[in-house]
Motif scaffolding. Structure first.
Motif, PDB file in Angstrom:
ATOM      1  N   THR A   1      -0.070  14.545   1.443  1.00 14.72           N
ATOM      2  CA  THR A   1      -0.787  13.891   2.537  1.00 14.72           C
ATOM      3  C   THR A   1      -0.786  14.719   3.811  1.00 14.72           C
ATOM      4  O   THR A   1      -1.255  14.258   4.850  1.00 14.72           O
TER       5      THR A   1
ATOM      6  N   ALA B   1      -1.140   7.498  -1.307  1.00 14.58           N
ATOM      7  CA  ALA B   1      -2.393   7.308  -2.040  1.00 14.58           C
ATOM      8  C   ALA B   1      -3.469   6.682  -1.157  1.00 14.58           C
ATOM      9  O   ALA B   1      -4.488   6.206  -1.658  1.00 14.58           O
ATOM     10  N   TYR B   2      -3.241   6.697   0.151  1.00 15.33           N
ATOM     11  CA  TYR B   2      -4.122   6.012   1.085  1.00 15.33           C
ATOM     12  C   TYR B   2      -5.424   6.774   1.303  1.00 15.33           C
ATOM     13  O   TYR B   2      -6.417   6.218   1.750  1.00 15.33           O
ATOM     14  N   GLY B   3      -5.406   8.081   1.007  1.00 11.23           N
ATOM     15  CA  GLY B   3      -6.630   8.866   1.134  1.00 11.23           C
ATOM     16  C   GLY B   3      -6.761   9.627   2.435  1.00 11.23           C
ATOM     17  O   GLY B   3      -7.778  10.295   2.654  1.00 11.23           O
ATOM     18  N   GLU B   4      -5.763   9.549   3.313  1.00 13.11           N
ATOM     19  CA  GLU B   4      -5.793  10.268   4.581  1.00 13.11           C
ATOM     20  C   GLU B   4      -4.838  11.455   4.521  1.00 13.11           C
ATOM     21  O   GLU B   4      -3.877  11.464   3.748  1.00 13.11           O
TER      22      GLU B   4
ATOM     23  N   THR C   1       0.833  -1.200   0.000  1.00 10.43           N
ATOM     24  CA  THR C   1       0.000   0.000   0.000  1.00 10.43           C
ATOM     25  C   THR C   1       0.868   1.250   0.000  1.00 10.43           C
ATOM     26  O   THR C   1       1.839   1.339   0.759  1.00 10.43           O
TER      27      THR C   1
END
Length: 332
Positions: A235, A212-215, A208
Motif C-alpha cells: 500500500t 486491500a482498500y485500493g489506495e 475493512t
C-alpha cells in the motif's frame, strides 16, 4: 542554587516487576536540584506504553539496562506537567514559578520530580496542566516519526494504523496541521472521535482491510503492529516511507524487537524506506508541540483522568488496551 525544603513526599514505587498489583506508595525525601537540574511540583502526569514495559520488565531484554531481578529505578512515571519550585546552578531556561511540562527518566508519579532542565519546556498561557501532561511521549513520537523520518509535506497521503491511541491521535492531527491527506485506521467505537480530530478517511479494521482498500500512501505510520510487512509495503508508493512504532508480538524475551529488526533488514532491499522509530526527547519538540496546541491545531485526546492516589487503577485501564487517547493522573 535556589533553596528547596528537605521535607519528604509521597511517590508511587515498583519494588518488583509485575502489574499494577506491585505498586505501592512510599514516603521518600523530596528531591534537591543539582547543577543544571530543576525540581518540579507535579500537578498532572500521563501514562504511556513505556510505563507498562518498565513496570513488567518485558521484554526481558530491557532488564539488562533496568535491573535483571528487580527494577533498578523503583519510582515510576515519565510524563508530567507542573511548577518549577527549585533550580540548580547553571539553569537559565526557567525560573521558580514557571509552568513546565516534559518527559523524565522516572519518578513522575509523585508529588515532586527532579530532572535535567532540558527535559522540560514552558507551558503556553491558557493551556491547562492535564492537557500539557498528555503531550510529551506521544506527541514527540508522532512528530519525530512524521517530520524526521517521513519527511511529511503538504499534499502527502498518510495512513495512520492505530489512529485512536495516544500516538495515533497526535499523528492524525500533526499530519493535518502540515497539510497532508490522512487516512486513519481504528475500531468501530473510535470512528467518530478520529473523524472529529481531522481524519479525511476512516477505515474500520473490524470490517475493512486497509491493505486491500485500493489506495496507496506516501507514508504509513504503523502504531498497531498487527499487519505483515509485505501487506503494508503493497500500500506504499514505490518511494514511500513505512514508520514502525509498534511490533508484532514476539514473546516475553524479545517482544517487538524481532519485528523491528525485520523492518531494518527489509529496508536494505527496497527503494521504499522502512524505519523503526525510537523517540528521543527534545525540548525544542516539546515547545513546537505546545505551540500547535496553543494555536488549536492539535488537541490532546484525554480518555480518562485519575487522581494520583488511584495510579494502580489507571495502570489497569491502560493495560486493558484499546485506549482512546491518553490516560492522565492529577495531583491535588
Amino acid at each position: 542554587m535556589t533553596d528547596v525544603d528537605t521535607d519528604r513526599m509521597t511517590a508511587w514505587v515498583a519494588p518488583r516487576y509485575g502489574g499494577s498489583e506491585v505498586l505501592c506508595t512510599e514516603i521518600v525525601p523530596r528531591p534537591v536540584p543539582g547543577e543544571g537540574e530543576a525540581v518540579v511540583r507535579v500537578q498532572a502526569a500521563s501514562l504511556c506504553s513505556g510505563d507498562l514495559h518498565l513496570l513488567s520488565g518485558t521484554p526481558y531484554l530491557i532488564r539488562l539496562g533496568f535491573g535483571f531481578r528487580r527494577p533498578k529505578y523503583r519510582m515510576i512515571g515519565q510524563n508530567l506537567a507542573g511548577e518549577v519550585v527549585a533550580i540548580g546552578s547553571g539553569v537559565t531556561e526557567f525560573q521558580v514559578g514557571d509552568r513546565v511540562f516534559g518527559e523524565v527518566p522516572g519518578g513522575a508519579f509523585a508529588e515532586y520530580v527532579r530532572a535535567a532542565a532540558p527535559a522540560f519546556a514552558l507551558v503556553p498561557d491558557g493551556l491547562d496542566m492535564e492537557t500539557a501532561a498528555a503531550i510529551p511521549d506521544s506527541g514527540m513520537t508522532a512528530l519525530q516519526g512524521l517530520r524526521d523520518i517521513g519527511k511529511i509535506a503538504p499534499g502527502h497521503r498518510v495512513l495512520v494504523n492505530g489512529a485512536s491511541g495516544g500516538v495515533g491521535t497526535f499523528a492524525v492531527q500533526i499530519a493535518k496541521a502540515i497539510g497532508a491527506h490522512v487516512t486513519a485506521v481504528c475500531s468501530t467505537r473510535h470512528i467518530e472521535m478520529v473523524r472529529e480530530i481531522g481524519a479525511d478517511t476512516v477505515i474500520d479494521y473490524t470490517t475493512t482491510d486497509f491493505a486491500a482498500y485500493g489506495e496507496v500512501y506516501d507514508i504509513i505510520f504503523d502504531l498497531a503492529g498487527n499487519r505483515k510487512l509485505r501487506d503494508c509495503r503493497r500500500t506504499l508508493t514505490p518511494e514511500g516511507v513505512f514508520i514502525s512504532s509498534a511490533g508484532a508480538p514476539g514473546g516475553n524475551w524479545f517482544g517487538p524487537i524481532r519485528w523491528l529488526g525485520s523492518v531494518l533488514i527489509a529496508n536494505l532491499f527496497t527503494r521504499q524506506t522502512l524505519v523503526p522509530l525510537l523517540m528521543r526527547p527534545a525540548a525544542a519538540d516539546l515547545a513546537y508541540l505546545a505551540e500547535l496546541v496553543a494555536q488549536g491545531q492539535v488537541r490532546p485526546v484525554i480518555q480518562r483522568s485519575f487522581a494520583l492516589s488511584d495510579t494502580p487503577l489507571a495502570i489497569q485501564a491502560l493495560q486493558a488496551g484499546h485506549a482512546s487517547g491518553k490516560t492522565v493522573l492529577t495531583v491535588p
